[in-house]
Write a protein that holds these residues in place. Structure first.
Motif, mmCIF file in Angstrom:
data_model
loop_
_atom_site.group_PDB
_atom_site.id
_atom_site.type_symbol
_atom_site.label_atom_id
_atom_site.label_comp_id
_atom_site.label_asym_id
_atom_site.label_seq_id
_atom_site.Cartn_x
_atom_site.Cartn_y
_atom_site.Cartn_z
ATOM 1 N N LEU A 117 -5.228 5.644 -13.253
ATOM 2 C CA LEU A 117 -4.172 5.177 -12.683
ATOM 3 C C LEU A 117 -3.893 4.959 -11.451
ATOM 4 N N ILE A 118 -4.490 3.801 -10.336
ATOM 5 C CA ILE A 118 -3.874 3.902 -8.862
ATOM 6 C C ILE A 118 -2.939 2.760 -8.853
ATOM 7 N N VAL A 119 -1.739 3.212 -8.103
ATOM 8 C CA VAL A 119 -0.716 2.298 -7.666
ATOM 9 C C VAL A 119 -1.200 2.075 -6.359
ATOM 10 N N THR A 120 -0.259 0.859 -6.229
ATOM 11 C CA THR A 120 -0.924 0.069 -4.567
ATOM 12 C C THR A 120 1.068 -0.288 -4.256
ATOM 13 N N ALA A 121 1.472 -0.796 -3.134
ATOM 14 C CA ALA A 121 2.406 -1.575 -3.088
ATOM 15 C C ALA A 121 2.347 -2.822 -3.397
ATOM 16 N N VAL A 122 1.138 -4.135 -2.937
ATOM 17 C CA VAL A 122 1.141 -5.360 -3.554
ATOM 18 C C VAL A 122 0.469 -5.415 -4.235
ATOM 19 N N ALA B 216 -3.901 -4.470 -4.839
ATOM 20 C CA ALA B 216 -4.628 -4.303 -6.397
ATOM 21 C C ALA B 216 -5.787 -5.029 -6.796
ATOM 22 N N GLU B 217 -5.525 -6.314 -6.433
ATOM 23 C CA GLU B 217 -6.577 -6.983 -6.264
ATOM 24 C C GLU B 217 -8.063 -6.843 -5.221
ATOM 25 N N ALA B 218 -7.250 -6.430 -4.150
ATOM 26 C CA ALA B 218 -8.626 -6.133 -3.204
ATOM 27 C C ALA B 218 -9.830 -4.962 -3.922
ATOM 28 N N LEU B 219 -8.796 -4.110 -4.377
ATOM 29 C CA LEU B 219 -9.064 -2.336 -5.355
ATOM 30 C C LEU B 219 -10.390 -3.027 -6.516
ATOM 31 N N SER B 220 -9.621 -4.369 -6.870
ATOM 32 C CA SER B 220 -9.272 -4.948 -8.432
ATOM 33 C C SER B 220 -11.454 -4.872 -7.704
ATOM 34 N N ARG B 221 -11.480 -6.065 -7.037
ATOM 35 C CA ARG B 221 -13.010 -6.613 -6.999
ATOM 36 C C ARG B 221 -14.200 -5.644 -6.583
ATOM 37 N N GLY B 222 -14.105 -4.665 -6.998
ATOM 38 C CA GLY B 222 -14.612 -3.825 -6.262
ATOM 39 C C GLY B 222 -15.102 -2.978 -7.708
ATOM 40 N N LEU B 223 -14.144 -3.012 -9.051
ATOM 41 C CA LEU B 223 -14.465 -2.345 -9.848
ATOM 42 C C LEU B 223 -15.148 -2.989 -11.219
ATOM 43 N N PRO B 224 -16.190 -2.594 -11.250
ATOM 44 C CA PRO B 224 -17.414 -2.683 -12.651
ATOM 45 C C PRO B 224 -16.862 -2.883 -13.787
ATOM 46 N N PRO B 225 -17.470 -3.812 -14.637
ATOM 47 C CA PRO B 225 -16.613 -4.329 -15.596
ATOM 48 C C PRO B 225 -16.751 -3.120 -16.886
ATOM 49 N N VAL C 274 -5.240 -0.346 -12.644
ATOM 50 C CA VAL C 274 -4.657 -0.353 -11.146
ATOM 51 C C VAL C 274 -3.164 -1.931 -11.878
ATOM 52 N N ALA C 275 -2.191 -0.856 -10.451
ATOM 53 C CA ALA C 275 -0.457 -1.619 -10.606
ATOM 54 C C ALA C 275 0.055 -1.626 -9.464
ATOM 55 N N PRO C 276 0.175 -3.062 -8.814
ATOM 56 C CA PRO C 276 1.043 -2.162 -7.928
ATOM 57 C C PRO C 276 2.464 -2.127 -8.140
ATOM 58 N N VAL C 277 3.507 -1.735 -7.542
ATOM 59 C CA VAL C 277 4.394 -0.852 -7.771
ATOM 60 C C VAL C 277 5.202 -1.309 -6.792
ATOM 61 N N ILE D 281 -6.496 -7.676 8.237
ATOM 62 C CA ILE D 281 -6.284 -6.804 6.190
ATOM 63 C C ILE D 281 -7.169 -7.258 5.675
ATOM 64 N N GLY D 282 -7.636 -8.370 5.983
ATOM 65 C CA GLY D 282 -9.334 -9.320 5.536
ATOM 66 C C GLY D 282 -10.620 -7.629 5.803
ATOM 67 N N ASP D 283 -10.406 -6.287 6.948
ATOM 68 C CA ASP D 283 -11.361 -5.547 6.805
ATOM 69 C C ASP D 283 -10.499 -4.450 6.192
ATOM 70 N N ALA D 284 -9.289 -3.751 6.560
ATOM 71 C CA ALA D 284 -8.413 -3.580 5.527
ATOM 72 C C ALA D 284 -8.955 -3.640 3.704
ATOM 73 N N PHE D 285 -8.987 -5.150 2.891
ATOM 74 C CA PHE D 285 -9.184 -5.298 2.059
ATOM 75 C C PHE D 285 -11.102 -5.276 1.690
ATOM 76 N N ALA D 286 -11.514 -4.972 2.824
ATOM 77 C CA ALA D 286 -12.757 -4.878 2.089
ATOM 78 C C ALA D 286 -13.613 -3.372 1.639
ATOM 79 N N ALA D 287 -12.768 -2.648 2.930
ATOM 80 C CA ALA D 287 -12.860 -1.084 2.591
ATOM 81 C C ALA D 287 -12.148 -0.912 0.965
#
Ligand SMILES: O=C(O)c1cccc(C(=O)CC[C@H]2O[C@@H](n3cnc4c(=O)[nH]cnc43)[C@H](O)[C@@H]2O)c1
Length: 209
Positions: free
Chosen positions: A4-9, A13-22, A28-31, A190-196
């Motif tokens: 379980l990975i929790v983010t604030a917003v 969650a969407e940026a992190l999920s883009r890196g997940l393989p199928p 991943v859930a915003p809380v 924000i873009g650099d942080a989301f890419a990471a």
């Protein structure tokens, strides 16, 4: 069992999920923003899930302390930096007040796995604050009290309380969007942080715990 990975917003969650393989065994859930929303939201997810989750990671963007935008920080411990009492003699932490500890430890095995998966990440204390630090005086005071800090964010300690209350391993990962200091919203990357965060998602999905 699922990580379980929790983010604030949601954007985190969407940026992190883009890196997940199928098919990645990761939720991943915003809380919500701040330690209270993060603790309540995480505790709710864990209560609804039975024994589905094997570990919990608090992840998202954060302010860097000695780290620049785009860098990744891994918490060696999470410190609720503004949990305590103010006084004419200065800030008194929860520990100094005798009410317990403002520090949540991270799971050593989970941190070791994260460090191996993200070799460029910097490990150190990550501070949890309810108010983003935004003045030179506040920054100096924070650094004086927490010389080992590498980042500041708003959820880690709350998520740690929920995970540890459920008996699950906990860790925190922050990708840096801004440098902690006098507030300058235009300088946030924000873009650099989301890419990471996207790269971290790929690494997190490959963890074997
Ligand atoms: O403005 C945007 O485009 C934007 C997009 C996604 C997220 C945000 C946030 O502001 C998220 C709030 C979240 O960020 C953490 N954060 C980031 N920098 C700091 C900081 O210097 N000190 C404390 N927290 C920080 C925090 O965990 C918030 O939950 C904006």
């Amino acid at each position: 069992m699922t990580l379980l990975i929790v983010t604030a917003v949601a954007a985190e969650a969407e940026a992190l999920s883009r890196g997940l393989p199928p098919g990645a065994d990761v939720t991943v859930a915003p809380v919500g923003v701040g330690p209270a929303a993060a603790a309540a939201g995480t505790a709710r997810l864990l209560a609804l899930a039975g024994d589905r989750y094997r570990a919990v990671v608090s992840a998202g963007i954060g302010g860097g302390i000695g780290l620049l935008p785009g860098a990744t920080a891994l918490a060696t411990r999470c410190v609720a930096a503004d949990l305590g009492a103010d006084s004419p003699q200065g800030f008194l932490s929860l520990d100094e007040l005798g009410f317990g500890s403002a520090t949540a430890e991270v799971d050593a095995a989970l941190l070791a796995a994260l460090r191996a998966a993200l070799p460029d990440a910097v490990a150190g204390e990550v501070l949890t604050v309810s108010t983003v630090t935004g003045t030179a005086e506040g920054t100096a005071e924070l650094l004086r009290r927490h010389p080992a800090a590498v980042a500041e964010a708003m959820e880690g300690h709350g998520v740690a309380c929920a995970a540890q209350g459920a008996g699950l391993p906990f860790a925190e990962l922050r990708t840096i969007s801004n440098v902690v200091g006098p507030r300058d919203r235009a300088a946030w990357r924000i873009g650099d942080a989301f890419a990471a965060l996207t790269a971290a998602g790929t690494a997190l999905a490959a963890l074997t715990l």
